[in-house]
Design a protein around this motif. Structure first.
Motif, PDB file in Angstrom:
ATOM      1  N   LYS A   1      -8.807  -1.723  -2.980  1.00  0.00           N
ATOM      2  CA  LYS A   1      -7.365  -1.497  -3.143  1.00  0.00           C
ATOM      3  C   LYS A   1      -7.069  -0.538  -4.301  1.00  0.00           C
ATOM      4  O   LYS A   1      -6.373   0.460  -4.136  1.00  0.00           O
ATOM      5  N   THR A   2      -7.597  -0.901  -5.476  1.00  0.00           N
ATOM      6  CA  THR A   2      -7.276  -0.113  -6.664  1.00  0.00           C
ATOM      7  C   THR A   2      -7.800   1.311  -6.544  1.00  0.00           C
ATOM      8  O   THR A   2      -7.098   2.279  -6.851  1.00  0.00           O
TER       9      THR A   2
ATOM     10  N   SER B   1      -7.098  -3.021 -13.337  1.00  0.00           N
ATOM     11  CA  SER B   1      -8.126  -2.002 -13.075  1.00  0.00           C
ATOM     12  C   SER B   1      -7.512  -0.614 -12.938  1.00  0.00           C
ATOM     13  O   SER B   1      -8.108   0.374 -13.372  1.00  0.00           O
TER      14      SER B   1
ATOM     15  N   ASP C   1      -0.141  -1.318  -6.729  1.00  0.00           N
ATOM     16  CA  ASP C   1      -1.476  -1.921  -6.695  1.00  0.00           C
ATOM     17  C   ASP C   1      -1.311  -3.397  -7.043  1.00  0.00           C
ATOM     18  O   ASP C   1      -1.254  -3.761  -8.213  1.00  0.00           O
TER      19      ASP C   1
ATOM     20  N   ASP D   1      -1.334  -5.815 -11.034  1.00  0.00           N
ATOM     21  CA  ASP D   1      -2.441  -6.764 -11.122  1.00  0.00           C
ATOM     22  C   ASP D   1      -2.784  -6.994 -12.593  1.00  0.00           C
ATOM     23  O   ASP D   1      -3.096  -6.037 -13.308  1.00  0.00           O
TER      24      ASP D   1
HETATM   25 MG   LIG Z   1      -7.655  -4.075  -7.739  1.00  0.00          MG
END
Ligand SMILES: [Mg+2]
Ligand SMILES: Nc1ncnc2c1ncn2[C@@H]1O[C@H](COP(=O)(O)OP(=O)(O)O)[C@@H](O)[C@H]1O
Length: 414
Positions: A136-137, A164, A252, A160
């Motif tokens: 995802k990131t 990250s 994110d 998040d």
């Molecule tokens: Mg992530």
């Protein structure tokens, strides 16, 4: 990375033989924290520029610049002669390159910046999956940087608390970022809009709202406040207040179905769902759709809030690239084929993001592919990773443009 470790060991040798047995109490944990801080500081001073600030040094050759600016190379050379823009020689290189700043200058000169038409709205893309480690990131940050390089004004929201994405912008979340720099005050209600949290990045046109561990408290605050305010309403309202400054807002989210995640799902106009073609990731992505459906239905029933997306697309991510027809590769091919049969073009992008040492190595230096130019890993691995990222980003842009007819026309004619 190896030289880092060698240097670190030289300067920071701990005496491990002090005690035969260990008892890890609060005191030892504090020591552990101190050691961690030390190594983070060490990594930072060795990886970033001398002033600890990230810079975006990538330059673009005339062919690339021409495509990015939307004008023929001869037209660009003409503008150079008139002094409207200029290309620099890279340090130690004979090849001339345009910096992103010069490219943006040229875009302004030729009026080729991709800006929305009067009745077109910013897209809000959440790169979503309740599973961690699916990419995802990595996808959110690469897409955000790619779109900004194309000239779009992009905001990346790190939602998040593991932060990250924030790390990939050169911040050490719990040293450089304070809880007040994240969306925590906005979720607490001490900030009424999200403006305070938006910061510039090393890439022109790309803004970031960073995260750090404290953002996790927002989960409790939103839940505790649910009688005063619908739990899903924060981010949609916040984004409403800032979206006129951007073409694309990328979220994110955390890898769980919590309060922040629900906010992202409701605020989003489209979803990208990264899925490695492996059985566990495949089944958990199916579960994601299941939970997505249930959650949205509940919100709709409880609050009468209509939710619809422009598009929801699975992205094949971290697929193993193998030269031989090994068992793993075949198993992954089978799952991918199955996914394509089940979801079809309607719900799946064609592009495949392969598992790549270039992406992983870059990330371990807090960088993206756009920041390494092939020197960190082999050039071949870099080129093929870049090709798969490019192709994914192109596809997403294609989807976005379907909702921006006037911008699409402007870009076509450029
Ligand atoms: Mg992530
Ligand atoms: N295409 C890829 N190739 C190799 N490693 C990757 C790739 N995408 C992500 N990674 C690595 O896998 C780990 C998890 O990726 P990340 O993007 O943080 O996933 P998520 O946000 O879903 O948890 C990170 O260490 C990241 O560097």
């Amino acid at each position: 990375m190896h030289f880092l470790l060698v240097n670190y060991k030289k300067n920071n040798s701990h005496n491990y033989k002090e005690k035969e047995t260990m008892n890890v109490s609060i005191k030892e944990l504090a020591d552990l924290v101190q050691r961690s801080d030390k190594i983070i500081k060490h990594i930072k001073t060795h990886i970033f520029s001398p002033d600890g600030q990230k810079r975006f040094d990538k330059t673009f050759k005339i062919g690339e610049a021409s495509a990015l600016i939307g004008r023929h190379p001869t037209t660009i050379r003409e503008a150079e002669k008139q002094g409207a823009i200029s290309a620099d020689r890279n340090e130690g290189s004979r090849i001339r390159g345009f910096s992103l700043e010069e490219i943006n200058k040229a875009r302004r000169h030729f009026n080729t910046q991709p800006r929305l038409g009067a009745d077109e709205e910013a897209a809000v893309l959440s790169v979503h999956n309740f599973k961690g480690g699916v990419g995802k990131t990595s996808i959110a940050v690469h897409l955000a940087q790619w779109l900004a390089i194309q000239g779009f004004r992009v905001l990346l929201i790190d939602l998040d608390s593991q932060a990250s994405a924030t790390t990939l912008f050169g911040y050490t979340p719990d040293m450089d970022i304070d809880g007040d720099d994240t969306l925590l005050p906005f979720f607490e209600g001490t900030q009424r809009t999200m403006h305070y949290a938006i910061r510039d990045t090393q890439i022109e046109n790309l803004s970031l709202i960073p995260a750090n561990l404290q953002l996790y408290n927002a989960e409790y605050m939103v839940a505790a406040n649910h009688e005063q305010r619908p739990i899903y309403s924060y981010l949609p309202e916040g984004i409403e207040g800032i979206k006129k400054d951007f073409e694309v807002i990328i979220i994110d989210p955390p890898p769980a179905l919590g309060m922040l995640s629900i906010n992202a799902l409701v605020a989003a106009t489209s979803l990208l769902v990264p899925m490695p073609p492996r059985m566990l990731d495949f089944t958990s992505s199916l579960q994601f759709f299941n939970m997505l459906h249930e959650t949205l239905e509940e919100i709709q029933e409880h609050f009468g809030q209509e939710i619809s997306y422009d598009f929801v697309k699975l992205v094949t991510s971290k697929k193993k690239q193998r030269t031989k027809n090994e068992k793993y590769a075949r198993a992954e091919d089978d799952i991918l084929e199955l996914a394509r049969n089940v979801f079809g073009k309607e719900y799946m992008l064609d592009s495949i993001i392969y598992e790549s040492t270039a992406i992983d190595n870059a990330a371990s230096e807090f960088k993206t592919l756009f920041e390494i130019q092939g020197q960190t890993t082999g050039y071949k691995s870099y080129r093929s990773a870049m090709a798969s990222i490019d192709s994914m980003c192109e596809e997403v842009l294609h989807e976005l443009l379907a909702y921006w007819p006037s911008l699409k026309t402007k870009m076509k004619s450029a």
